[in-house]
Design a protein around this motif. Structure first.
Motif, mmCIF file in Angstrom:
data_model
loop_
_atom_site.group_PDB
_atom_site.id
_atom_site.type_symbol
_atom_site.label_atom_id
_atom_site.label_comp_id
_atom_site.label_asym_id
_atom_site.label_seq_id
_atom_site.Cartn_x
_atom_site.Cartn_y
_atom_site.Cartn_z
ATOM 1 N N GLU A 74 0.830 -1.206 0.000
ATOM 2 C CA GLU A 74 0.000 0.000 0.000
ATOM 3 C C GLU A 74 0.861 1.252 0.000
ATOM 4 O O GLU A 74 0.562 2.240 -0.708
ATOM 5 C CB GLU A 74 -0.932 -0.007 1.208
ATOM 6 N N GLU A 77 2.394 1.700 -3.550
ATOM 7 C CA GLU A 77 1.366 2.090 -4.509
ATOM 8 C C GLU A 77 0.903 3.535 -4.291
ATOM 9 O O GLU A 77 0.592 4.252 -5.242
ATOM 10 C CB GLU A 77 0.165 1.143 -4.406
ATOM 11 N N THR A 78 0.868 3.962 -3.043
ATOM 12 C CA THR A 78 0.372 5.300 -2.710
ATOM 13 C C THR A 78 1.453 6.372 -2.835
ATOM 14 O O THR A 78 1.199 7.460 -3.352
ATOM 15 C CB THR A 78 -0.197 5.321 -1.281
ATOM 16 N N PRO A 82 2.919 2.791 -9.055
ATOM 17 C CA PRO A 82 2.270 1.487 -9.245
ATOM 18 C C PRO A 82 3.320 0.404 -9.472
ATOM 19 O O PRO A 82 4.296 0.612 -10.191
ATOM 20 C CB PRO A 82 1.424 1.704 -10.500
ATOM 21 N N LYS A 126 -3.675 -8.047 -6.181
ATOM 22 C CA LYS A 126 -4.828 -7.177 -5.956
ATOM 23 C C LYS A 126 -4.688 -5.875 -6.729
ATOM 24 O O LYS A 126 -5.656 -5.373 -7.322
ATOM 25 C CB LYS A 126 -4.981 -6.874 -4.464
ATOM 26 N N LYS A 127 -3.508 -5.310 -6.727
ATOM 27 C CA LYS A 127 -3.266 -4.030 -7.406
ATOM 28 C C LYS A 127 -3.182 -4.216 -8.922
ATOM 29 O O LYS A 127 -3.716 -3.417 -9.694
ATOM 30 C CB LYS A 127 -1.985 -3.395 -6.873
ATOM 31 N N ARG A 131 -5.412 -2.799 -12.613
ATOM 32 C CA ARG A 131 -4.836 -2.134 -13.792
ATOM 33 C C ARG A 131 -4.868 -3.019 -15.030
ATOM 34 O O ARG A 131 -4.709 -2.546 -16.144
ATOM 35 C CB ARG A 131 -3.394 -1.726 -13.485
#
Length: 243
Positions: A74, A77-78, A82, A126-127, A131
């Motif tokens: 997280e 990604e934040t 990405p 999950k990420k 996409r």
């Protein structure tokens, strides 16, 4: 925010470092992970990549801890980019006669070499699914397909990691996420080998030992493969290796 990141779980001094460096040279931000006790070495590696003019960040965590792994993904990604590529490269190669191996050792090796890989794979999937693309690579070993004496824990964990990679590839491949498993079959020109193999200089001279940078080049190749011809399993060994 940068465009893309490469996550390397198990960014050690040799193969992991080479993988992080190789993807940074491809323009990705290398997010380098080792246990907190290696934080100084991890930062030294990240700094060396930055000194080459590329992007890298040291992120020491224990990859076996579920909440820490989720928080790591997280955070990247934040706050970084990405995750385009995720590489699981933890080794955990230990040797014990079966009658001397404790349950604690067996469990710890499995946690390091397999469970942590599951945590990474699940969280980055999950990420990537959101996409619709990405690459996940798991580093295996000879023990991924052959158990040897005194290597019951290591072989069991690496067999399980290989099965995890196969299951993920079949589930995620049709969703445009490339999952690959590499079998590194032979001694790597690493600090451990240099300290424990007396004829390592001769092996290097003959090109009879795996070069970490050359391993890393293959990982970049896997990521760059067109999806019309994806490799799931790739075995790498020196030309003189018996197999």
């Amino acid at each position: 925010m940068n465009d893309r990141a490469c996550l390397v779980i198990g960014a050690g001094d040799d193969t992991g470092a080479a993988i992080g460096r190789a993807f940074a040279r491809e323009g990705l931000t290398s997010c380098l992970v080792r246990r907190p006790r290696h934080a100084n070495a991890l930062e030294t590696l990240a700094q060396s990549i930055r000194e080459e003019g590329h992007k890298a960040i040291a992120l020491p965590i224990d990859a076996r801890e579920e909440e820490d792994m989720a928080g790591l993904i997280e955070n990247i990604e934040t706050n970084v980019a990405p995750i385009e590529v995720a590489v699981f490269n933890i080794g955990a190669n230990v040797q014990f006669p079966i009658t001397e191996m404790t349950g604690r050792v067996y469990r710890k090796v499995w946690e390091m070499a397999c469970f942590a890989g599951f945590l990474m794979g699940r969280e980055v999937a999950k990420k990537m699914l959101l996409r619709g693309h990405g690459t996940i690579i798991f580093t295996g070993a000879t023990a991924s397909f052959r158990g040897r004496e005194k290597l019951a824990a290591f072989a069991g964990a690496k067999h399980a990691l290989r099965a995890l990679a196969q299951s993920m590839a079949r589930e995620l491949g049709p969703k445009n996420i490339h999952v690959a498993h590499t079998i590194i079959d032979g001694a790597i020109d690493s600090n451990f080998i240099r300290e424990n193999v007396p004829d390592v200089d001769a092996l290097r001279e003959e090109e009879a030992i795996l070069n970490p940078d050359h391993i890393a080049q293959n990982y970049v190749m896997l990521h760059n493969q067109p999806r019309t011809a994806w490799t799931h399993e790739l075995d790498l060994r020196p030309w003189k290796e018996n197999w």
